[in-house]
Design an enzyme around this catalytic site. Structure first.
Site, PDB file in Angstrom:
ATOM      1  N   GLY A 147       0.820  -1.194   0.000  1.00 43.26           N
ATOM      2  CA  GLY A 147       0.000   0.000   0.000  1.00 43.26           C
ATOM      3  C   GLY A 147       0.854   1.244   0.000  1.00 43.26           C
ATOM      4  O   GLY A 147       1.881   1.303  -0.659  1.00 43.26           O
ATOM      5  N   LEU A 148       0.451   2.199   0.773  1.00 50.02           N
ATOM      6  CA  LEU A 148       1.163   3.467   0.861  1.00 50.02           C
ATOM      7  C   LEU A 148       2.437   3.281   1.676  1.00 50.02           C
ATOM      8  O   LEU A 148       2.508   2.399   2.533  1.00 50.02           O
ATOM      9  CB  LEU A 148       0.257   4.509   1.514  1.00 50.02           C
ATOM     10  N   ASN A 179      -3.769   6.533  -4.314  1.00 51.48           N
ATOM     11  CA  ASN A 179      -3.928   7.318  -5.535  1.00 51.48           C
ATOM     12  C   ASN A 179      -2.857   6.848  -6.520  1.00 51.48           C
ATOM     13  O   ASN A 179      -1.726   7.305  -6.469  1.00 51.48           O
ATOM     14  CB  ASN A 179      -3.782   8.805  -5.227  1.00 51.48           C
ATOM     15  N   ASN A 203      -9.486   1.709   3.709  1.00 53.40           N
ATOM     16  CA  ASN A 203      -9.414   2.984   3.015  1.00 53.40           C
ATOM     17  C   ASN A 203      -9.703   2.767   1.534  1.00 53.40           C
ATOM     18  O   ASN A 203      -8.843   2.310   0.788  1.00 53.40           O
ATOM     19  CB  ASN A 203      -8.031   3.606   3.222  1.00 53.40           C
ATOM     20  N   ASN A 208     -11.829  11.596   2.652  1.00 53.44           N
ATOM     21  CA  ASN A 208     -10.426  11.371   2.922  1.00 53.44           C
ATOM     22  C   ASN A 208      -9.628  12.529   2.328  1.00 53.44           C
ATOM     23  O   ASN A 208      -9.615  13.618   2.869  1.00 53.44           O
ATOM     24  CB  ASN A 208      -9.986  10.027   2.331  1.00 53.44           C
ATOM     25  N   CYS A 226      -7.879   5.475  -1.188  1.00 52.65           N
ATOM     26  CA  CYS A 226      -6.465   5.398  -1.507  1.00 52.65           C
ATOM     27  C   CYS A 226      -6.182   3.993  -1.978  1.00 52.65           C
ATOM     28  O   CYS A 226      -6.982   3.097  -1.755  1.00 52.65           O
ATOM     29  CB  CYS A 226      -5.616   5.670  -0.277  1.00 52.65           C
TER      30      CYS A 226
END
Length: 186
Positions: A1-2, A67, A62, A135, A65
């Site tokens: 993920g992020l 992005n 989430n 968000n 996200c």
């Protein structure tokens, strides 16, 4: 993920013990690059809950996200949003953990978007514990105010600017009312 320390860190006994010592609820937020990533992280959360009951208060998925250039935000692709939620809610180990599931949405600016999101959420309301209605604003432009130059290209998301923050509550209200209207028609 992020970019972050990774799921194993966030569900480690040392982090769970540290957070428990504060007396505050601990919500694990997930945002994998794929549904498979999210399902794998749910497996690890469920294992942590089994090993240390009561240390994790909820899981937040989430859907706003990450992005990623060239890929739609899940919360804005309603067919994909429904599919992701169904797969997450069908995860046996997560369901057995009995943890509440929260979902974080992208900002909606059009009436049919509120209605579509509400229909998806309300169909699964028994398992969804809470909803975060705004968000970040994806695909925003970032400018360095000192040099007045845009940073190098790359995926970006901006927190809602102060002017948008009052919009988060009406967005939540609109999603709730859209769902209430649907329920009254059924």
């Amino acid at each position: 993920g992020l970019p972050n320390a990774g799921i194993d860190y966030y569900v480690s006994s040392s982090v769970l013990d540290e957070v428990a010592a504060t007396g505050k609820p601990y919500i694990v937020s997930l945002s994998g690059l794929t549904v498979a990533d999210n399902l794998e992280m749910l497996t690890r959360v469920a294992s942590a809950v089994a090993a240390a009951p009561g240390r994790i208060a909820a899981v937040e998925l989430n859907l706003a996200c990450p992005n990623i250039p060239g890929k739609p935000t899940v919360a804005l692709d309603f067919e994909q949003m429904a599919s992701v939620l169904d797969r997450v809610l069908a995860h046996k180990a997560f369901a057995a953990s009995a943890l509440p599931l929260g979902i974080k949405l992208a900002p909606y600016f059009d009436g049919p978007h509120f209605d579509a999101a509400a229909a998806i959420i309300n169909k699964r309301a028994v398992r969804i514990g809470y909803v975060v209605t705004m968000n970040t604003i994806g695909n925003c432009m970032v400018v360095d105010v000192e040099s007045e130059v845009r940073p190098p290209p790359g995926p970006r998301a901006c927190p809602p600017p102060p002017a948008f923050r009052p919009g988060a509550l009406p967005m939540g209200r609109r999603v709730v009312y859209a769902g209430a209207q649907r329920r009254s028609l059924e």
